[in-house]
Design a protein around this motif. Structure first.
Motif, mmCIF file in Angstrom:
data_model
loop_
_atom_site.group_PDB
_atom_site.id
_atom_site.type_symbol
_atom_site.label_atom_id
_atom_site.label_comp_id
_atom_site.label_asym_id
_atom_site.label_seq_id
_atom_site.Cartn_x
_atom_site.Cartn_y
_atom_site.Cartn_z
ATOM 1 N N ILE A 97 44.916 40.075 24.505
ATOM 2 C CA ILE A 97 45.326 41.415 24.914
ATOM 3 C C ILE A 97 44.239 41.964 25.825
ATOM 4 C CG2 ILE A 97 45.571 43.792 24.122
ATOM 5 C CD1 ILE A 97 46.957 42.823 21.663
ATOM 6 N N ASN A 98 44.636 42.588 26.942
ATOM 7 C CA ASN A 98 43.634 43.324 27.709
ATOM 8 C C ASN A 98 43.891 44.824 27.553
ATOM 9 O OD1 ASN A 98 45.932 43.393 29.396
ATOM 10 N ND2 ASN A 98 44.739 43.245 31.266
ATOM 11 N N GLY A 99 42.845 45.564 27.707
ATOM 12 C CA GLY A 99 42.926 47.006 27.519
ATOM 13 C C GLY A 99 41.583 47.625 27.834
ATOM 14 N N VAL A 100 41.289 48.753 27.236
ATOM 15 C CA VAL A 100 40.023 49.435 27.503
ATOM 16 C C VAL A 100 39.300 49.731 26.197
ATOM 17 C CG1 VAL A 100 40.698 50.472 29.705
ATOM 18 C CG2 VAL A 100 41.232 51.669 27.576
ATOM 19 N N VAL A 101 38.009 49.477 26.200
ATOM 20 C CA VAL A 101 37.154 49.976 25.129
ATOM 21 C C VAL A 101 36.793 51.413 25.490
ATOM 22 C CG1 VAL A 101 34.912 49.814 24.005
ATOM 23 C CG2 VAL A 101 36.245 47.742 24.429
ATOM 24 N N TYR A 132 35.682 43.003 32.017
ATOM 25 C CA TYR A 132 36.071 42.699 33.395
ATOM 26 C C TYR A 132 34.979 43.107 34.388
ATOM 27 C CZ TYR A 132 41.045 41.876 32.270
ATOM 28 O OH TYR A 132 42.230 41.373 31.784
ATOM 29 N N VAL A 133 34.022 43.901 33.939
ATOM 30 C CA VAL A 133 33.035 44.486 34.840
ATOM 31 C C VAL A 133 31.652 43.928 34.518
ATOM 32 C CG1 VAL A 133 32.034 46.616 35.726
ATOM 33 C CG2 VAL A 133 34.411 46.602 34.927
ATOM 34 N N ASP A 134 31.040 43.261 35.481
ATOM 35 C CA ASP A 134 29.688 42.729 35.291
ATOM 36 C C ASP A 134 28.721 43.868 34.982
ATOM 37 O OD1 ASP A 134 30.600 40.195 35.864
ATOM 38 O OD2 ASP A 134 30.018 40.279 37.988
ATOM 39 N N GLU A 182 39.450 48.081 43.335
ATOM 40 C CA GLU A 182 40.799 47.525 43.351
ATOM 41 C C GLU A 182 40.854 46.094 42.827
ATOM 42 O OE1 GLU A 182 42.608 47.916 47.153
ATOM 43 O OE2 GLU A 182 42.450 50.108 47.205
ATOM 44 N N GLU A 183 39.791 45.318 43.052
ATOM 45 C CA GLU A 183 39.794 43.926 42.589
ATOM 46 C C GLU A 183 39.878 43.854 41.070
ATOM 47 O OE1 GLU A 183 36.966 39.948 42.911
ATOM 48 O OE2 GLU A 183 36.800 41.521 44.434
ATOM 49 N N VAL A 184 39.119 44.691 40.389
ATOM 50 C CA VAL A 184 39.168 44.739 38.923
ATOM 51 C C VAL A 184 40.549 45.183 38.459
ATOM 52 C CG1 VAL A 184 38.317 45.977 36.881
ATOM 53 C CG2 VAL A 184 36.697 45.083 38.575
ATOM 54 N N ALA A 185 41.093 46.216 39.098
ATOM 55 C CA ALA A 185 42.403 46.730 38.700
ATOM 56 C C ALA A 185 43.493 45.685 38.905
ATOM 57 C CB ALA A 185 42.728 47.998 39.488
ATOM 58 N N GLN A 186 43.431 44.922 39.992
ATOM 59 C CA GLN A 186 44.453 43.909 40.250
ATOM 60 C C GLN A 186 44.373 42.780 39.238
ATOM 61 O OE1 GLN A 186 46.990 44.083 42.712
ATOM 62 N NE2 GLN A 186 47.728 42.514 41.297
ATOM 63 N N GLU A 187 43.159 42.339 38.924
ATOM 64 C CA GLU A 187 42.996 41.299 37.904
ATOM 65 C C GLU A 187 43.511 41.789 36.558
ATOM 66 O OE1 GLU A 187 39.502 38.553 35.796
ATOM 67 O OE2 GLU A 187 38.962 40.039 37.318
ATOM 68 N N PHE A 188 43.204 43.028 36.244
ATOM 69 C CA PHE A 188 43.659 43.622 34.984
ATOM 70 C C PHE A 188 45.185 43.681 34.953
ATOM 71 C CE2 PHE A 188 44.724 46.897 31.981
ATOM 72 C CZ PHE A 188 43.733 46.860 31.020
ATOM 73 N N LEU A 189 45.800 44.139 36.056
ATOM 74 C CA LEU A 189 47.256 44.238 36.120
ATOM 75 C C LEU A 189 47.912 42.866 35.977
ATOM 76 C CD1 LEU A 189 49.870 45.844 36.659
ATOM 77 C CD2 LEU A 189 49.448 45.529 39.107
ATOM 78 N N ASP A 190 47.378 41.871 36.672
ATOM 79 C CA ASP A 190 47.933 40.517 36.567
ATOM 80 C C ASP A 190 47.905 40.034 35.118
ATOM 81 O OD1 ASP A 190 48.391 40.436 39.277
ATOM 82 O OD2 ASP A 190 46.561 39.330 39.741
ATOM 83 N N ASP A 191 46.790 40.242 34.441
ATOM 84 C CA ASP A 191 46.675 39.825 33.037
ATOM 85 C C ASP A 191 47.627 40.608 32.146
ATOM 86 O OD1 ASP A 191 44.771 37.893 33.536
ATOM 87 O OD2 ASP A 191 43.066 39.184 33.048
#
Length: 251
Positions: A97-101, A132-134, A182-191
């Motif tokens: 599952i992806n989401g936000v802490v 998702y964020v270094d 946007e790169e992080v958001a797109q990867e998140f959306l794809d997942d």
């Protein structure tokens, strides 16, 4: 000491987080009653937008870190507002599952969120959480809300995803792009689209005597991902539009 929790549905949307403990923000139900969708004015409550803006300006305000947690699966099975919302369950080793802490919560804020989540819960250790964020790693356990504990939850449902609810999640992912790029958001959306499941054929496919474990397995086999479902819906729309064009040309 601050607390952390995890959001994988409407809690991906920052304004929804704030609304769980800010009494000055009105209820979301009118948004659902009006059938708001992505791009519509009024999808977010003005008071919630302003409250989130103020929260971001604080030095010690709430932080929302996009992450993925393995071993869980997310399904559109919780019936509400004429459609289904998301709930999680234990999954296979390859599921996640992806989401936000949501971290930096006061005790009162944490309890405000917990009181609105009528689910079971599990504590996830930080070593199982991938950011998702270094540079934004999670170093404390978080609460993950799983399956609903009331009678609204079912293995199959006569309803599809609640469109306004889904639109608000997509808006939350857009806002992650504003925070982290946007790169992080797109990867998140794809997942999200590849790891969120929906029943393509509403209705039960088993009898009341079917054991619970068999129902879980059957549901896993029959459900589509959100991405596959979206493609099917778009394909059907294209087919209907093509038939209509052929009819108009033949007249």
């Amino acid at each position: 000491m601050s607390k952390s929790t995890f959001g994988y549905g409407s809690l991906i949307l920052p304004t929804s987080v704030i609304a769980r403990f800010d009494d000055d923000i009105g209820p979301a139900k009118p948004i659902y009653d009006e059938g708001k969708t992505l791009g519509d004015e009024g999808l977010l409550r003005d008071e919630a937008v302003e409250a989130w803006k103020n929260e971001k300006e604080k030095d010690d305000g709430i932080e929302m870190v996009p992450v993925k947690i393995p071993g869980f699966r997310r399904n559109y099975t919780l019936e509400k507002y004429g459609g289904t919302m998301l709930e999680g369950e234990s999954g296979d080793r390859d599921d996640f599952i992806n989401g936000v802490v949501i971290r930096g919560l006061t005790d009162e804020q944490y309890e405000g969120i917990a009181s609105t989540e009528n689910y079971g819960s599990e504590e996830v250790p930080p070593e199982e959480i991938e950011s998702y964020v270094d540079g934004l790693e999670i170093d404390e356990p978080v609460t993950l809300y799983t399956e609903s504990v009331d009678d609204r939850s079912d293995y199959f449902t006569s309803r599809t995803r609640q469109p306004t609810y889904h639109a608000r999640i997509l808006k939350g992912i857009e806002m992650l792009g504003e925070m982290y790029g946007e790169e992080v958001a797109q990867e998140f959306l794809d997942d999200f689209e590849e790891n969120t499941y929906e029943n393509p054929v509403p209705g039960n496919s088993f009898s009341e005597e079917t054991p619970e474990d068999d129902r879980r397995e059957l549901r896993s086999e029959l459900m589509n991902t959100v991405r596959a479902q979206d493609r099917s819906i778009q394909g059907f729309k294209n087919l209907i539009e093509g038939i209509d064009q052929d009819y108009q040309q033949a007249r």
